[in-house]
Write a protein that holds these residues in place. Sequence first.
Motif, short mmCIF file in Angstrom:
data_model
loop_
_atom_site.label_atom_id
_atom_site.label_comp_id
_atom_site.label_asym_id
_atom_site.label_seq_id
_atom_site.Cartn_x
_atom_site.Cartn_y
_atom_site.Cartn_z
N ILE A 124 -2.57 -0.83 -7.95
CA ILE A 124 -4.02 -1.06 -7.85
C ILE A 124 -4.40 -1.56 -6.46
N ALA A 125 -3.59 -2.46 -5.89
CA ALA A 125 -3.94 -3.09 -4.61
C ALA A 125 -3.36 -2.34 -3.40
N TRP A 126 -2.74 -1.18 -3.63
CA TRP A 126 -2.08 -0.46 -2.54
C TRP A 126 -3.04 -0.22 -1.38
N GLY A 127 -2.61 -0.59 -0.19
CA GLY A 127 -3.42 -0.42 1.01
C GLY A 127 -4.27 -1.62 1.36
N ALA A 128 -4.44 -2.56 0.43
CA ALA A 128 -5.22 -3.76 0.69
C ALA A 128 -4.38 -4.78 1.45
N ASP A 129 -5.04 -5.62 2.19
CA ASP A 129 -4.35 -6.65 2.95
C ASP A 129 -3.72 -7.67 2.00
#
Length: 395
Positions: A124-129
């Motif tokens: 879900i959080a892939w690519g988020a800091d």
Amino acid sequence: MPRAAELWPLRPTVRYARQIAEALRAETIGGVIMLIATGFALIWANSAWTNGYLALRDAVPGPFGFSLYEWSANGLLTIFFFVAGLEVKHEFTHGELSRRKDAVLPIVAAVCGMVVPALLFVAIAWGADGVSRGWAIPTATDIAFALAVLAVTASTLPDALRAFLLTLAVVDDLGAITVIAVFFTDQLRLISLIAAGVVFAIYWLLMRAGVRSPLVFIVLGVAAWVLMHESGVHATVAGIVCGLLTSVRGDPSPAERADFYLRPISAGFCVPVFAFFAAGVPLTIQALGSVFVDRVAIAVMIALVLGKFLGVFGGAWLSVRLGFARISTELDWRDIAAVSVLAGIGFTVSLLIGDKAFPGDARITTAVLIASVVASALAAALLRLRVRVQARDDV
């Protein structure tokens, strides 16, 4: 010849103290006290007197530089984990988990209940800091809160369900503590860790040798706690290990004696005090609003509520399906489903990991709290439904 106790009955204060201790051995009472402490902390921390609560929680009264909150999390909670370790040892030797296939079920469920939420968080959080730091947040289950909800809402369900949750949560917490030690400990001091291992070995050898002096094992337990803390590993591990190493042989056994005296202290004081200092999370409108637009916070909530359920229930179902585990004849898959939702109460352990991954980030704190409340409410509703179904079937 009549005994002195027969000639001079117990004073009222002593009699009342024994009655209170006996009541606290019933987990429902302890669970209610803990939930009251939790509610009081949340109200105080979000009132006009929040500074007073924070000043009390952060006060540093003694050695190690621990605040009152840290003493409750590292000190008082060690007693709770010791009692939990005693109970797990009993279940593995004489109880619901004494058969290998029964014991495998909660262990596999716990491992899957850590892996699946972590993977779901990353997806879900892939690519988020911060995704590389936050994956461990939803892997934890708060054993104290989960057991309290189960005790308050479903105390009449079979003991096998509590044994499943207890073992699941202990394995889960050991896994979470290992994650903290490996990924979030700045410096692991191997000498202190090895010394703690030596103390555990002495503890076990003396138990095997038949030594029964409580003072000897108290000294060894405190030494193991200090060394575990100095090693950089969470000190509560000492409580779990000592509980698992305590002998269950004899009538009464050392484990039974320790449980008899420590369970009321754990339920009536240690866990409520810990809940009071841990649950007082200030909630701001800004933090609540930002949670639902931040991918990392959303990932934490979904991974705790949905990921935990999928991991625990899926792991249990798959292990039974493949034939290397079995579900107790007293339980139904709907019972396992309810407890799988209950495992989503990450709360204090998730907050601890979240604070190490994202220091001082209100979004993560708020996300963990929201997810834990949602998991508690859903699980409580499912458990109450199971209680009503069981009562109807028993008529």
